[in-house]
Every structure is written in structure tokens, then in C-alpha cells.
Design a protein around this motif. Sequence first.
Motif, PDB file in Angstrom:
ATOM      1  N   GLY A 117       0.492  -1.293  -0.112  1.00 44.54           N
ATOM      2  CA  GLY A 117      -0.044   0.048  -0.019  1.00 44.54           C
ATOM      3  C   GLY A 117       0.920   0.972   0.035  1.00 44.54           C
ATOM      4  O   GLY A 117       0.858   2.071   0.864  1.00 44.54           O
ATOM      5  N   ARG A 118       1.646   1.741  -0.748  1.00 47.68           N
ATOM      6  CA  ARG A 118       2.885   2.385  -0.879  1.00 47.68           C
ATOM      7  C   ARG A 118       3.303   2.977  -2.185  1.00 47.68           C
ATOM      8  O   ARG A 118       2.780   2.001  -2.983  1.00 47.68           O
ATOM      9  N   THR A 119       3.155   3.945  -2.706  1.00 45.71           N
ATOM     10  CA  THR A 119       3.962   4.506  -4.354  1.00 45.71           C
ATOM     11  C   THR A 119       5.292   4.050  -3.588  1.00 45.71           C
ATOM     12  O   THR A 119       6.044   4.957  -3.084  1.00 45.71           O
ATOM     13  N   VAL A 120       5.356   3.554  -5.472  1.00 49.98           N
ATOM     14  CA  VAL A 120       6.992   3.181  -5.385  1.00 49.98           C
ATOM     15  C   VAL A 120       7.088   3.556  -6.890  1.00 49.98           C
ATOM     16  O   VAL A 120       6.216   4.180  -7.284  1.00 49.98           O
ATOM     17  N   ALA A 121       8.731   4.240  -7.404  1.00 50.50           N
ATOM     18  CA  ALA A 121       9.354   4.019  -8.590  1.00 50.50           C
ATOM     19  C   ALA A 121       9.779   3.147  -9.420  1.00 50.50           C
ATOM     20  O   ALA A 121      10.695   2.125  -8.334  1.00 50.50           O
ATOM     21  N   LEU A 122       9.393   2.371 -10.317  1.00 52.17           N
ATOM     22  CA  LEU A 122       9.936   1.148 -11.024  1.00 52.17           C
ATOM     23  C   LEU A 122      10.234   1.684 -12.170  1.00 52.17           C
ATOM     24  O   LEU A 122       9.666   2.104 -13.376  1.00 52.17           O
ATOM     25  N   LYS A 123      11.625   1.310 -12.920  1.00 51.39           N
ATOM     26  CA  LYS A 123      12.336   1.604 -13.611  1.00 51.39           C
ATOM     27  C   LYS A 123      12.429   0.841 -14.735  1.00 51.39           C
ATOM     28  O   LYS A 123      13.134  -0.629 -14.231  1.00 51.39           O
ATOM     29  N   PHE A 124      12.573   0.370 -15.937  1.00 51.46           N
ATOM     30  CA  PHE A 124      12.237  -0.301 -15.913  1.00 51.46           C
ATOM     31  C   PHE A 124      13.802  -0.493 -17.276  1.00 51.46           C
ATOM     32  O   PHE A 124      14.119   0.841 -17.708  1.00 51.46           O
ATOM     33  N   LEU A 125      14.371  -1.620 -17.312  1.00 51.12           N
ATOM     34  CA  LEU A 125      15.828  -1.339 -18.051  1.00 51.12           C
ATOM     35  C   LEU A 125      15.851  -2.210 -19.329  1.00 51.12           C
ATOM     36  O   LEU A 125      15.195  -2.614 -19.588  1.00 51.12           O
ATOM     37  N   ALA A 126      16.619  -1.148 -20.167  1.00 53.94           N
ATOM     38  CA  ALA A 126      16.767  -1.897 -21.825  1.00 53.94           C
ATOM     39  C   ALA A 126      17.444  -3.314 -21.978  1.00 53.94           C
ATOM     40  O   ALA A 126      18.439  -2.594 -22.427  1.00 53.94           O
ATOM     41  N   ARG A 127      17.184  -3.992 -21.202  1.00 51.51           N
ATOM     42  CA  ARG A 127      17.613  -5.421 -21.805  1.00 51.51           C
ATOM     43  C   ARG A 127      17.831  -5.063 -23.100  1.00 51.51           C
ATOM     44  O   ARG A 127      18.528  -5.926 -24.514  1.00 51.51           O
ATOM     45  N   ARG A 128      16.641  -4.903 -23.956  1.00 51.31           N
ATOM     46  CA  ARG A 128      16.399  -4.891 -25.186  1.00 51.31           C
ATOM     47  C   ARG A 128      17.421  -5.150 -26.283  1.00 51.31           C
ATOM     48  O   ARG A 128      17.768  -4.442 -27.717  1.00 51.31           O
ATOM     49  N   ARG A 129      17.541  -3.183 -25.776  1.00 55.37           N
ATOM     50  CA  ARG A 129      18.770  -1.888 -26.100  1.00 55.37           C
ATOM     51  C   ARG A 129      19.886  -2.678 -26.385  1.00 55.37           C
ATOM     52  O   ARG A 129      20.699  -2.765 -27.842  1.00 55.37           O
TER      53      ARG A 129
ATOM     54  N   THR B 217      24.746 -13.093 -27.916  1.00 59.12           N
ATOM     55  CA  THR B 217      23.781 -13.145 -26.223  1.00 59.12           C
ATOM     56  C   THR B 217      24.242 -13.726 -25.047  1.00 59.12           C
ATOM     57  O   THR B 217      23.674 -13.178 -24.175  1.00 59.12           O
ATOM     58  N   GLU B 218      26.068 -14.101 -25.092  1.00 62.81           N
ATOM     59  CA  GLU B 218      26.263 -14.812 -24.334  1.00 62.81           C
ATOM     60  C   GLU B 218      26.682 -13.150 -23.837  1.00 62.81           C
ATOM     61  O   GLU B 218      26.817 -13.334 -22.204  1.00 62.81           O
ATOM     62  N   PHE B 219      26.887 -12.253 -23.903  1.00 61.79           N
ATOM     63  CA  PHE B 219      27.162 -10.990 -22.978  1.00 61.79           C
ATOM     64  C   PHE B 219      26.078 -10.549 -22.698  1.00 61.79           C
ATOM     65  O   PHE B 219      26.033  -9.771 -21.190  1.00 61.79           O
ATOM     66  N   VAL B 220      24.628 -10.162 -23.759  1.00 65.15           N
ATOM     67  CA  VAL B 220      24.078  -9.934 -23.073  1.00 65.15           C
ATOM     68  C   VAL B 220      23.360 -11.041 -21.460  1.00 65.15           C
ATOM     69  O   VAL B 220      22.858 -10.544 -20.445  1.00 65.15           O
ATOM     70  N   ASP B 221      23.380 -12.192 -21.356  1.00 61.05           N
ATOM     71  CA  ASP B 221      23.145 -12.325 -19.873  1.00 61.05           C
ATOM     72  C   ASP B 221      24.254 -12.146 -19.615  1.00 61.05           C
ATOM     73  O   ASP B 221      23.626 -12.642 -18.099  1.00 61.05           O
ATOM     74  N   SER B 222      25.227 -12.183 -19.773  1.00 62.50           N
ATOM     75  CA  SER B 222      26.210 -11.726 -18.674  1.00 62.50           C
ATOM     76  C   SER B 222      25.868 -10.846 -17.666  1.00 62.50           C
ATOM     77  O   SER B 222      26.546 -10.672 -16.417  1.00 62.50           O
ATOM     78  N   THR B 223      25.664  -9.693 -18.826  1.00 65.38           N
ATOM     79  CA  THR B 223      25.053  -8.409 -18.198  1.00 65.38           C
ATOM     80  C   THR B 223      24.569  -8.472 -17.142  1.00 65.38           C
ATOM     81  O   THR B 223      24.333  -7.688 -16.476  1.00 65.38           O
ATOM     82  N   VAL B 224      22.561  -9.180 -17.687  1.00 63.08           N
ATOM     83  CA  VAL B 224      21.758  -9.431 -16.504  1.00 63.08           C
ATOM     84  C   VAL B 224      22.050  -9.663 -15.421  1.00 63.08           C
ATOM     85  O   VAL B 224      22.033  -9.112 -14.349  1.00 63.08           O
ATOM     86  N   LYS B 225      23.468 -10.770 -15.808  1.00 55.06           N
ATOM     87  CA  LYS B 225      23.279 -11.171 -14.150  1.00 55.06           C
ATOM     88  C   LYS B 225      24.849 -10.628 -13.462  1.00 55.06           C
ATOM     89  O   LYS B 225      24.093 -10.429 -12.351  1.00 55.06           O
ATOM     90  N   MET B 226      24.964  -9.969 -14.029  1.00 53.77           N
ATOM     91  CA  MET B 226      25.993  -8.641 -13.267  1.00 53.77           C
ATOM     92  C   MET B 226      24.990  -7.459 -12.335  1.00 53.77           C
ATOM     93  O   MET B 226      25.351  -7.022 -11.991  1.00 53.77           O
TER      94      MET B 226
END
Length: 389
Positions: free
Chosen positions: A34-46, A54-63
Amino acid sequence: MDTFPLIGGRYQQKGGPARGAMGDVWTVEDTKLGRTVALKFLARRRLAQQGALTEFVDSTVKMFEREGLAMARINHPHVAHIYDTGEHDGELYIVMEYVEGKSLAEHLKTGATLALEPAVRWTRQICEGLEAAHKAKVLHRDIKPDNIMITQERDVKIVDFGLAFLADVTQSQTTAGTPLYKAPERWSGEQGSLRSDLYSVGCVLYEMLTGRPPFGSPGDDVMAVGRMHQENTPAPPSAHRPGVPPQLDSIVQMLLAKDPARRPKSAQTVADTVRGVQHVLDAAGLAGAAEEADQLETSATDAGLSGSIRALDRRIFDLERRFGPRDQAVIDARGKHAELTGQSGDARGAVALYNRLGHDCQDFFGPYDVRALSAFEGVARWIAEAGKK
């Protein structure tokens, strides 16, 4: 009835997003708490759109996920809290504390020079927040006025640690980060260290004191700005703004050292040094301001003039919110704030505050209103006072 689907099974969108370079930012309701928060979508598709493997994208996500977990462990009043992370429709998101207030960039855009007291206090708070992050092995990598929020209580909240991290992996090493505030070693392709964050703090402090970054301006050629960071030495803040204490000139010089090894060893070291400057500002004006400070209808909790100025700052904000900027109580409080700023030793800050008050009174009440004329008298008086120093 709400028309937006729940994100992560609990976050209800409250409107459209604010679009940013690294993704979209939504104001959402956490339906579980029941509180207001900020939600930020991050540009993985970018990343994929830019041709990353693909390996770099996956590694970046984990980091990024590891960094989000580290940030979630930080509990500090000057860092916006990270509450949650997740994935929705193939995009990563982080859920952060919703900060009511304005960014430091918005404060600097008013055109008037920032008074010394908030500049010093906010620098200390920035460094205290960074110390908490650095102890958790998290670097910010993009300290700048846009990423420093000033709350309704007139305190600092540092935001966008996670987005700053993603910026480093979605851009080339020479363009990642914000050029006006980026440390010399990062222009050479290094990832940077906690002392790179401190260099950026030096750039922000310089801008708070002088009204301009130490190198370049928005719209300048990016690589030209990079060469300035690597090769040029800026004039001390006092060269642009007489009355800046020599202690602040020295702090800026240390923070902007080209060699990271010559910068302070930690953000806490800078915070402690800046706290000493606050005491110097108090001592410089305490005797002359004692009578005036006794008359202030504030509830300052900090010692000396810094506490009184801070309490007035908060009081003005509260009065404006309750009664509007034209109310006489607001005008009176702003005049006291300008006067006490001058008595603290910051004559230039008093000039800026009185000048802004005078122009506002002209807009509110007419060009010859006594309140406007009184404010401009304050401008003249503190200009004369500055000339004596």
C-alpha cells in the motif's frame, strides 16, 4: 477500475511513464504494502538491438542482478532504497523508493547561485550516501545533478545506481557516463573506482559553488570535454565567486585531481572534511547573527547558523506548500533566510537570494511594491558587504 495489468503480480501503474535514455520510469502502487514506489524498466532489449552477443547480454543481466542485490543491502538516509527487482514481458525492472522533491539539476536551473550552506550540506550528504554504497562494494559511476534528488525535507537522496551500471555496459567505454562529470581515467577506458565517484562529486560541488561545471557545458563536443578532464586544470571556485572559503577551494582541488591516487581515500573522508567547513561557516557569522537567529521562528536541531538556515529552508518550503508563494509569511521567511545567509559569511549567496526575492515580489505585487524595493535594498547592502572582503 484499473486498466493496467499488475507488474510482477503486485505493482499497479498509476499513469504513463517518464521516458529516459536507459529506460522508462513509472510511478506505481505497491498493492501488497500500500505505498507508492518508482519502477524503472531497464533496457535489456537495447543490448540486443545494438548487436551484442547473447552470451554478453546474459552476462550483463547477471551482473546487474548482483548489483541490485548489493544495493538492496544498503540502508542509508541519503540513498534511495531498492525494494525489489524482477522481469516483466522480457524486460528487467527495479523497484525503488519514490522520492518527492526536485533534482539538484532543477535547483541549479533557477539561474541564481546556490547559497554556500546548502551546497556544503548537500555535498556532505552525497558523500555519506556514497560511503554506504562503497562499503557494499557498489559504485555509482554516474554522479551528476540529475541523479541527486533534494527531498521535501531539503535533504539528499542519491538515485539511479542500477541505471548507471547498465549505462556502462550498453555504451562504449569512452561515452559511458555523463561527460561533464566523468573522471579522467574513465575517458581512457578504465571502469573506474570509488575515487572516480569522488571526482564526479568534485564536479557537482564546483557547479553548486559557481553555477557551472569545471569543464565544458551542455552541447559541447563530447571528446573535447574529455580532453579537458584529462589535461586542463579549472580555476578555483573562488575565482568565479569571491567569498568561497579557501577550505572549499582545497576540497575541490583534491577531488578533481587527475591522478586517482591523489584524491581522498574515501567518501567518508570528504564528508568529515566538509563537516569541518560547516563549522567554519558557523563560526564566521555566529557573533553577528546571534540576535537575528534568536528571533527566528524555527526549530533548528543542528548547532549554529547552518541549522538555523536549514530550518528556515524547510519552513519556507512548508509555507509555500500550505499558503502559496505570495503569502506574506513566505516573503518574510525568505527575507530572513537571505539575511541569515549573508550573516553566515556568504554575502554572494545573500545577494542571489535577495535578488530572486525582489524579482518574485515584482511579479507578484508590481514593480514598485515596497516588498520588492526592500529586497533590492538587501541586494545593494550585501553587494557592498561583499566588496569589503
